[in-house]
Write a protein that holds these residues in place. Structure first.
Motif, PDB file in Angstrom:
ATOM      1  N   LEU A 285      91.542  63.684  80.773  1.00 32.56           N
ATOM      2  CA  LEU A 285      91.756  64.474  79.560  1.00 32.56           C
ATOM      3  C   LEU A 285      91.291  63.681  78.356  1.00 32.56           C
ATOM      4  O   LEU A 285      91.248  62.445  78.384  1.00 32.56           O
ATOM      5  N   GLN A 286      90.926  64.393  77.299  1.00 33.09           N
ATOM      6  CA  GLN A 286      90.765  63.762  75.994  1.00 33.09           C
ATOM      7  C   GLN A 286      91.869  64.297  75.103  1.00 33.09           C
ATOM      8  O   GLN A 286      92.017  65.508  74.930  1.00 33.09           O
ATOM      9  N   LEU A 287      92.635  63.398  74.568  1.00 31.83           N
ATOM     10  CA  LEU A 287      93.756  63.736  73.691  1.00 31.83           C
ATOM     11  C   LEU A 287      93.392  63.306  72.278  1.00 31.83           C
ATOM     12  O   LEU A 287      92.865  62.200  72.074  1.00 31.83           O
ATOM     13  N   GLU A 288      93.651  64.164  71.294  1.00 33.17           N
ATOM     14  CA  GLU A 288      93.285  63.864  69.909  1.00 33.17           C
ATOM     15  C   GLU A 288      94.456  64.092  68.969  1.00 33.17           C
ATOM     16  O   GLU A 288      95.287  64.980  69.178  1.00 33.17           O
ATOM     17  N   LEU A 340      99.414  61.947  80.825  1.00 37.15           N
ATOM     18  CA  LEU A 340      99.526  62.714  79.588  1.00 37.15           C
ATOM     19  C   LEU A 340     100.884  62.519  78.904  1.00 37.15           C
ATOM     20  O   LEU A 340     100.954  62.282  77.695  1.00 37.15           O
ATOM     21  N   SER A 344     101.179  60.641  75.272  1.00 44.64           N
ATOM     22  CA  SER A 344     101.614  61.470  74.131  1.00 44.64           C
ATOM     23  C   SER A 344     102.949  60.984  73.584  1.00 44.64           C
ATOM     24  O   SER A 344     103.148  60.946  72.358  1.00 44.64           O
ATOM     25  N   TYR A 358      94.800  68.387  73.519  1.00 51.24           N
ATOM     26  CA  TYR A 358      94.097  67.754  74.634  1.00 51.24           C
ATOM     27  C   TYR A 358      93.324  68.797  75.420  1.00 51.24           C
ATOM     28  O   TYR A 358      93.634  69.998  75.393  1.00 51.24           O
TER      29      TYR A 358
END
Length: 427
Positions: A285-288, A340, A344, A358
């Motif tokens: 995943l890409q989490l921003e 995740l 987070s 994400y």
């Protein structure tokens, strides 16, 4: 490098692995000369056709010629082969349901110590990596036996796996594993069978104690047929492969079957599939998070170290302009799907953000190795990657660059300049 998926719905043994790996590689020939390469002239490999509930496949059998000679000298053919036809829970001379007669070994040869087997491997005409794999598998079995019998590893006599057939079996698997060049292995839960089996140590539960020790931490189930479905050799090879047991979708490229010698109600085969390496996609995943009300000094080294510790694989921090002309920092984190929650939670605890977004991403990664290099300034660890056109890229670890800088009273830039000038590829 390759990825495989093992379906162990009917147990596992060394011969089943040998047969499936050979079919997967479409290469049976290199095994035929293995007894000679191991300097074991009393061993032989035979390739036979097998039919398991309509599945036609080839069975790689490792034959101990000492057993055949012993059988002929005693004119007792039925007794010597009783392990081929008896039920597992009642076989008096077979420790395996399909492999080879472990119990016969003590009739014709002195039991070998681990050091004896290691010498045979060391003198074999096989690749160094195949030797390493074989050593590791035997060591795993030795440690399991040592723990079960509460004896020092050096004094353990290998009963069931010291025979010529077992040594050829394990080394043969090591040769094939080396040739497969595996990067990842997946496996279903393992069927062990159940009941009681007679061994040289007496009547023992299924799975046998050494096998059960080797299966620690792996998902197993007894199945619906009595008998020994997984041998110590099969368990040790599987432990070496270090499979991932998480259920997953995959795309098979080629499928092979490894039959066992005995016949059960269920097809007595292991199925091994070569699968697409891209099967790893969508597992990242890409989490921003956009952070506009926090001083950037709090996003420094300590924060970044904590972010990696929480489960992030990589990250970047860039400046952005938000609504109403506010400046902010965009924190973009790459992480495995399984991390995740950890990542987070870390961001909520360590930054001012109150929300993150994400989405799944795909990654194409080059195979990489961590290596130690000796340089004029001292030892350093480097990351070595190889491109599809066989171009080698080498990057020194920055922590080691800093360490050498301190040790040599130089700047990090001076150190990396000197290392580049001396050409790390040849050091």
């Amino acid at each position: 490098m390759n990825t495989i998926y093992i379906e162990a719905f009917s147990g596992l043994s060394g011969n089943m692995f040998l047969s499936a790996f050979s079919e997967l590689l479409d290469d049976y020939e290199q095994l035929l000369d293995l007894p000679k390469k191991l300097h074991l002239p009393d061993g032989k490999i035979e390739i036979q056709e097998a039919d398991k509930n309509g599945i036609t496949c080839k069975y790689v059998e490792v034959v101990d010629l000492n057993l055949e000679a012993n059988s002929e000298s005693h004119h007792d053919h039925d007794h010597s082969h009783s392990h081929d036809h008896s039920h597992d829970h009642n076989h008096s001379h077979s420790h395996s349901h399909d492999d080879h007669s472990h119990e016969h070994h003590h009739h014709h040869a002195a039991h070998r110590h681990l050091s004896d087997i290691q010498k045979i491997i060391d003198h074999a005409h096989i690749s160094d990596n195949a030797k390493r794999i074989a050593h590791e598998i035997f060591l795993m079995i030795g440690k399991a036996e040592s723990k079960i019998h509460n004896m020092p590893l050096e004094t353990i006599h290998f009963h069931e796996i010291s025979g010529v057939d077992s040594i050829i079996d394990i080394v043969g698997n090591a040769v094939l594993i080396d040739k497969l060049n595996l990067s990842k292995v997946y496996c279903t839960p393992i069927c062990t069978g159940f009941g009681i089996v007679k061994t040289q140590h007496g009547m023992l539960p299924v799975p046998a104690p050494a096998t059960a020790e080797l299966l620690q931490g792996m998902p197993i189930y007894p199945g619906n047929e009595e008998g020994e479905k997984i041998t110590p050799t099969g368990a040790a090879i599987l432990r070496y492969l270090n499979p991932d047991f998480k259920s997953k979708a995959y795309t098979p490229i080629k499928t092979a079957y490894g039959p066992g010698k005995k016949d059960f109600h269920n097809a007595n085969v292991v199925r091994i599939s070569l699968i697409e390496n891209e099967a790893e996609k969508d597992t990242y995943l890409q989490l921003e998070a956009s952070i506009d009300d926090m001083s950037p000094e709090y996003l420094g080294t300590d924060f970044q170290d904590g972010l990696l510790t929480s489960g992030a694989v990589d990250f970047s921090i860039t400046q952005q302009l938000m609504k109403k002309g506010r400046f902010a920092f965009l924190l973009a984190v790459i992480l495995p799907t399984s991390e995740l929650k950890n990542v987070s939670n870390y961001l909520f605890d360590s930054t001012s953000t109150i929300g993150v977004r994400y989405y799944p991403i795909n990654r194409i990664e080059l195979p990489r190795l961590q290596k130690k290099k000796q340089t004029a300034l001292g030892e350093i660890e480097v990351k070595e990657t190889i491109t599809p056109t066989n171009t080698i890229k080498i990057k020194p670890e920055f922590d080691d660059i800093q360490r050498l800088a301190r040790e040599n009273d130089q700047s990090s830039y001076q150190v990396i300049s000197k290392l580049n000038n001396t050409n790390l590829k040849n050091s």
